[in-house]
Design an enzyme around this catalytic site. Structure first.
Site, short mmCIF file in Angstrom:
data_model
loop_
_atom_site.label_atom_id
_atom_site.label_comp_id
_atom_site.label_asym_id
_atom_site.label_seq_id
_atom_site.Cartn_x
_atom_site.Cartn_y
_atom_site.Cartn_z
N ARG A 6 1.19 11.96 12.21
CA ARG A 6 2.61 12.17 12.23
C ARG A 6 3.51 13.15 12.32
NH1 ARG A 6 6.58 8.02 10.36
NH2 ARG A 6 5.02 6.43 10.38
N GLU A 65 11.71 7.46 3.64
CA GLU A 65 11.52 8.75 3.84
C GLU A 65 12.46 9.52 4.79
OE1 GLU A 65 7.71 7.22 5.32
OE2 GLU A 65 6.65 8.85 4.51
#
Lengths: 482, 797
Positions: free
Chosen positions: B331, B734
């Protein structure tokens, strides 16, 4: 036996372990689990409770509410006081106004810090006269929230302090005052689990007890002492609790010096010291959280003899003196002579600090104090600096400069002082004093700051003090922007 | 609700015409708000204890890397109240609790791999006794050489998993041919989760060799799997129940499992209920954190600052085991572009193995570290060319129709970067403040202001595509009250509230009718973790499916019963219109029950469109992107390195918000947490691998005064998610975390002012006052090579 009010219920406890904290008492003995443990070290505020105590005001006794960290408070400290916890606020199924404000403003997310936040807001509401961001920030500085980013909590503070209606605690004040007055102070003790805590009610009684038991640990605010129990898991077999001695909590502004009883909470020192030395007041606002300042005492901060205690450098620079007492005898000692080595002081066995004498400000005297830490609030100084200068006709007539965090004890920067004394107050002299300052200290590097940072920052703080005195209009402090 | 109040048809019709006030899009309060405030909300440690309750304490390794020569647990039994002492040999089933890859023994097995690793566990009648006993055990070690830094791990090529790369075009050629070329590096610190409730589990042995597990976990199904594994029993013997967490932030995705597994083993061996709550300092030593990263980059660009090519190497300090580091570094790589078209790009990711606690998921999951790298590069280009950093950023934004392919070959669709930047740039008066700051700085020798506007583009979906699934269970009872269960977990983010709003919307009833129940593996099985911001997207959709199934049955029943067509049956605000007849919802439910209609349904959802071929590093790992913008203004003290955030303006994209109040809470909370990561939160280890900042006295998360008095947060309006997400909302957990990058860039901007913005200060993250002061010194040195560093102190007088 100790006696206190649990909200409105009188509790008499005679067989509790004096090393028991209020947090464990609540959660484990009373099974009141609204009060949370987040760190057990007084740093997160999840366990914040409110203690009501009697204060004399305008000739009558009334209640004053203050927030405390339950994890740092031993049960003996509750003697003669009222303990309020989060479960006490709701009444007949209705949330208290501060609780409702938290709900209305979406000020809880995971909710674990919320009971502590609620209790800090409750104390704020009881002490505030209207909404005020600065006071709300001060009241909440010791309440960590990892979810919300605090903005909605401040909104809740604003709502709760807007126009508070009288609540059940106001309605019961007279009754509570009477109940607290009925509790007998002094001459008592709490014993359990082979440990004792003595609770004298006068300085004379303390002097006698401490002479008889010089091995006892003096428990003032206990905000550091409690960590020995909760973090280092050490027992304190014998403690003498100073909180019941009114004489030790008196603050008297004399003509030469402000006399401060050693067990005066830092919160109570703030106004008098701020009036005399604004930078002292500003530093005290950053001295730990309000919960800690409500409990921690000036004498404790000195007696603790930490190299990173924040008041000693300031007091040394100001030329503060201590009144020490042992048995029947008293002596005074300059604070700078009190600290001998890391955690070693000039106190003799059975001797204790009775008063701190802080000289009044004089005309022409310039006092500047600075605290450097990673975080603005509730952090331990990497460097703490205090400059007390008397400048006449452009020359430095007197210089007392002291630092914390730079050596094993808080102490003066004597070479730096010498480089300034008698010299013109100008940049070139300051630079020479900075060079001298580098010879005064050989600081350690640790996780708070490197040795190099401490040295350079200490020098730069002298430069800053110079700039502030030389060009007062210049903006020099980010800490003014909160 | 329990009694049927009869209303006239007119009254029911009036209610039917009114709007439902607690459906989607409304700022409904958190379902537990009142309980949080009153102290009634129960966390695991608040549950009533059993008379024979055991408490567990783990003895931690005192060495970063060593062979265990001897463990003598006999002295433990001298402490009163001790029930059992266990070591790795006592685990009846599988010892390894690695979540994806092996490597995490429940208790050290033969050697210790980090300082703080549990070596043995003691269960006693109180935590105090368990601790005393655990410390009485004798553990002897033979030291092995530890590896504690990324540098050393890279040098030894010591990795927990293989390195991986993503590429588009020929980065080396693009770099060689670019008019300008810069190289640099950046060290990025980790971050302690500091959930206020530490890790905790409480386990009750049940009949048939089963276990009822209360665990503060983001991933009940994984706790179930691992408890079953360490016991050596099938999954159906283990029930995991999770009402609420006192914060998670990723720290309870994998690492909540160990306390639950230790408790289960002890409960099995003793037959007694067992609880393990980690004291704060132990929690901070035992559990992993956000990965520290080391970044090396080379970048080529033209005179305008447009990227021609980049080569970015991301090396993560994973600690001793893989945990989730595979996906986390992936990620980071996926987000090494943030909002920018990189040109020809090579992004490499290394997963360094060190003798530290195993670093784990933390809000953003590697994304923040990847994004910080490219934001550093943007600033470096701007300083090199003497341009405003925002101009360089905008120039490099992904295009809408061209320059819109990422370095992992996903096309960036529905790109809001340009319009959101324009909106925020205008509303925050960026240009005017930039000028005001230049003027201020020119006149202020000590304090300097800095400004930065940085974007966020965050990919939404688990990059392990199979995890993008969820289940839900809805019951409607005969009084019209509704029981809701779903596979997500409530950690404060308001997931339960949002999912309840979704169900309320489908049935058109007030949320107060809906009882949310704890996440429970017996109700919704095989769940994914509540992570990757996916909680509402996945579980909201699953719950919607379940509710719609029941509603459809109600419609079909009503059509049959009252002889109308299905279109004639409409639900609105607690009422049902059946052609021209009005019924309350509960009247219809009661009639349907009598009509023998099933009023219970599961729901299931899987995210469409996504796929990713990791061997080719190509695909569409993300269903969509969430966007955000923040502009931060700071004030820096050039004598001490102290600073304050003075103002922050935020514009964030949540699609059509399910709950604006909750979403703003996520945006503000994420921003402050992100700012903390990059400013005051510093993890420090000594040269033995001991964490020196293992408690809140030394590890400082932001406090109330760190939030600027001037904080202007706005959700982007009228932008439904074009993808078919739950009511066209977007994930919000997030993405806002990375808005905090603006603060870090603003601090560097203030420092760069000392060299007329022509040099990029080398300030690693977190930008502690000390690092900022060294940045200041660096600017002064580079600006005035032979002049005295402190000259200005005299000049200003």
């Amino acid at each position: 036996m100790i006696q206190f009010l649990l909200n409105r219920e009188l509790r008499s406890e005679s067989a509790l372990d004096p090393n028991l904290t209020v947090l464990r008492y609540l959660r484990e003995h009373l099974r009141r689990t609204g009060t949370k443990e987040g760190c057990n070290s007084g740093d997160c505020g999840a366990c914040t409770v409110v203690v009501g105590e009697l204060v004399a005001e305008d000739g009558r006794e009334r209640l004053r509410y203050r927030s405390l960290n339950a994890c740092l408070t031993f049960v003996a400290a509750l003697h003669g006081k009222q303990l309020l916890v989060v479960e006490d606020l709701e009444q007949r199924g209705r949330l208290h106004a501060v609780q409702q404000a938290v709900v209305d403003r979406h000020a809880s997310q995971c909710g674990f810090c919320t009971p502590g936040v609620v209790m800090s807001l409750f104390a704020l509401q009881k002490n505030a006269d209207g909404p005020n961001r600065e006071r709300a920030c001060e009241a909440l500085a010791g309440n960590l929230c990892r979810c919300t980013g605090y903005r909605p909590i401040l909104a809740a503070a604003e709502q709760a302090c807007g126009a508070p209606e009288p609540d059940q605690f106001d309605a019961a004040e007279a009754e509570t005052v009477a109940a607290l007055k009925a509790i007998v102070r002094g001459g008592t003790e709490l014993a359990g689990n082979d440990r004792r805590c003595l609770l004298p009610a006068s300085v004379d009684e303390l002097a006698t007890l401490y002479t008889a038991y010089p091995e006892a640990r003096l428990l003032a605010g206990g905000t550091d002492l409690a960590l020995e129990v909760t973090q280092q898991h050490r027992a304190l077999p014998l403690t003498i609790h100073l909180g019941g001695i009114e004489e030790l909590k008196r603050l008297t502004p004399g003509s030469e010096a402000i006399e401060i009883g050693a067990a005066t909470p830092l919160a109570d020192c703030q106004a008098a010291l701020a009036a005399e030395y604004p930078d002292f007041g500003a530093l005290l606002k950053r001295f730990a959280s309000l919960q800690i300042r409500n409990q921690g005492t000036l004498g404790g901060n000195i007696g603790n003899a930490s190299p990173i205690g924040d008041t000693p450098p300031l007091l040394i620079a100001l030329g503060a003196r201590l009144l020490l007492r042992k048995g029947e005898t008293s002596r005074t000692l300059a604070l700078e002579d009190f600290f001998l080595d890391y955690k070693v002081t000039a106190l003799e066995s059975g001797e204790f600090i009775e008063k701190i004498l802080v000289p009044r400000a004089r005309l022409g005297q310039a006092f500047r104090a600075y605290k450097l830490s990673k975080r603005l609030d509730d952090d331990i100084s990497a460097v703490c600096a205090a400059f007390n200068l008397l400048i006449e006709d452009g020359r430095v007539r007197e210089a007392r400069i002291a630092f914390g965090g730079m050596a094993a004890i808080p102490r003066r920067a004597t070479a730096c002082e010498r480089a300034l004394l008698g010299q013109p107050f100008e940049a070139a002299v300051i630079e020479r004093a900075c060079t001298a300052l580098a010879g005064d200290f050989d600081p350690l590097g640790d996780f708070r700051a490197s040795r190099e940072y401490r040295l350079l920052a200490a020098q730069n703080l002298l430069r800053k003090a110079f700039l502030e005195l030389h060009a007062p209009a210049l903006p020099t402090r980010v800490t003014d922007h909160v | 609700m329990s009694e049927l109040i009869s209303h006239s048809q007119e009254e029911l019709a009036a209610l039917f015409r009114a709007e439902l006030l607690t459906g989607v899009g409304r700022s409904v309060r958190h379902e537990s708000a009142a309980k949080h405030a009153s102290g009634e909300a129960l966390y695991i440690d608040d549950r009533l204890e059993f008379p024979n309750q055991l408490h567990v304490y783990a003895r931690l390794s005192e060495r970063a890397h060593a062979r265990i020569v001897r463990i003598d647990s006999a002295p433990c039994y001298a402490v009163p109240g001790v029930a059992i002492v266990i070591t790795s040999a006592d685990v009846p089933g599988k010892l390894d609790i690695g979540p994806v890859f092996p490597g995490d023994p429940l208790l050290a097995d033969g050697n210790v791999q980090y300082l703080g690793q549990p070596v043995l566990a003691v269960a006693a009648d109180s935590l105090d006794n368990a601790r005393r006993a655990a410390l009485a055990a004798i553990v002897e070690y033979e030291d092995l050489e530890p590896v504690l830094t990324v540098d050393e791990a890279l040098r030894r090529r010591q990795f927990v998993l293989d390195s991986h790369s993503q590429r588009r075009g020929d980065a080396a050629a693009a770099l060689a041919e670019a008019p300008h070329r810069l190289a640099g590096n950046l060290r990025i610190g980790g971050q302690e989760h500091f959930y206020l409730e530490t890790q905790i589990a409480s386990v009750l042995p049940t009949e048939d060799g089963g276990m009822l597990v209360h665990s503060s976990t983001q991933h009940p199904s994984e706790v179930q799997k691992l408890v079953a594994a360490v016991l050596g029993v099938p999954l159906n013997k283990v029930e995991v129940d999770m009402r609420r967490m006192g914060g998670g932030f990723g720290g309870k995705e994998t690492q909540a499992a160990a306390p639950a597994c230790l408790c289960a083993v002890i409960a099995r061996l003793t037959g007694r209920p067992t609880k393990m709550r980690l004291p704060r300092n132990e929690d901070m030593r035992i559990t992993g954190k956000r990965h520290p990263f080391q970044v090396e980059y080379e970048v080529g660009f033209d005179d305008d600052g447009r990227l021609h090519g980049v080569h970015i190497q991301l090396a993560a300090n994973c600690g001793y085991s893989p945990d989730l580091s595979g996906a986390i570094v992936d990620r980071a790589m996926f987000h090494a572009d943030n909002a920018y078209y990189l040109g020809d790009a090579l992004v490499e990711g290394h997963r360094c193995k060190t003798n530290l606690a195993s670093n784990t998921a933390f809000r953003g999951f590697g994304g923040p570290q990847g994004m910080l790298a490219i934001e550093e590069i943007m600033d470096a280009i701007a300083r090199h060319l003497g341009k405003d950093p925002l101009a360089v950023r905008k120039l490099n934004y992904y295009g809408k129709t061209e320059r819109n392919l990422t370095h992992y070959h996903q096309t960036v669709e529905h790109n809001l970067l340009e319009e959101m930047t324009a909106e925020l740039e205008a509303s925050c008066e960026y240009a005017a403040r930039r000028e005001e700051i230049r003027t201020f700085n020119a006149r202020s020798p000590v304090l300097k202001k800095g400004l930065a506007l940085t974007p966020v583009k965050f990919g939404i979906s688990f990059t392990s595509s199979f995890l993008n699934q969820a289940g839900a269970l809805v019951h409607v009872y005969t009084d019209g009250s509704i029981h809701l269960n779903h596979g997500g977990t409530e950690m404060g983010q308001g997931l339960n509230t949002k999912v309840a709003q979704v169900v309320a919307e489908v049935f058109q009833v007030d949320v107060s009718r809906i009882q949310i129940s704890p996440a429970n593996t017996g109700k919704v099985p095989n769940t994914s973790p509540t992570a990757a911001s996916s909680g509402a997207d996945l579980n909201g959709k699953a719950a919607k499916e379940a509710a719609q199934t029941i509603r459809q049955r109600l419609v079909e029943f009503a059509a049959r019963h009252w002889q109308v067509s299905a279109e004639d049956v409409q639900f609105k605000n607690g009422q049902v219109r059946i052609r021209d007849r009005y019924l309350s919802f509960e009247e219809l439910v009661r009639a349907a029950y009598v009509g023998q209609v099933s009023l219970s349904s599961t729901g299931f959802y899987r995210t469409p469109k996504i796929y990713y071929d990791r061997t080719q590093a190509r695909g569409r790992p993300f269903y969509y992107y969430a966007f955000g913008m923040a502009c931060a203004q700071v004030l820096v003290d050039t004598l001490t390195g102290e600073y304050r955030l003075l103002r922050a303006d935020i514009l964030h994209d949540v699609g059509a918000s399910l709950n604006p109040a909750i979403d703003i809470g996520q945006v503000e909370g994420g921003f402050v947490q992100g700012m903390g990561w990059l400013t005051c939160e510093e993890l420090v280890w000594d040269d033995k691998g001991r964490l020196l900042t293992a408690g809140p006295a030394s590890y400082k998360i932001p406090t109330v005064a760190d939030v600027p008095a001037d904080l202007r947060v706005k959700l982007l309006e009228n932008r439904r998610n074009p993808e078919d997400t739950v009511f066209h909302s977007k994930a919000v957990g997030e993405p806002p975390f990375m808005l905090g990058i603006s603060v870090w860039c603003a601090i560097k901007d203030a420092v760069a002012s000392l060299a007329d913005y022509r040099l990029q200060p080398a300030i690693d993250a977190p930008a502690t006052p000390e690092r900022v002061l060294w940045g200041v010194e660096q600017m002064k040195r580079l600006q005035q090579p032979q002049g005295a560093v402190h000259e200005y102190a005299g000049e200003s007088t």
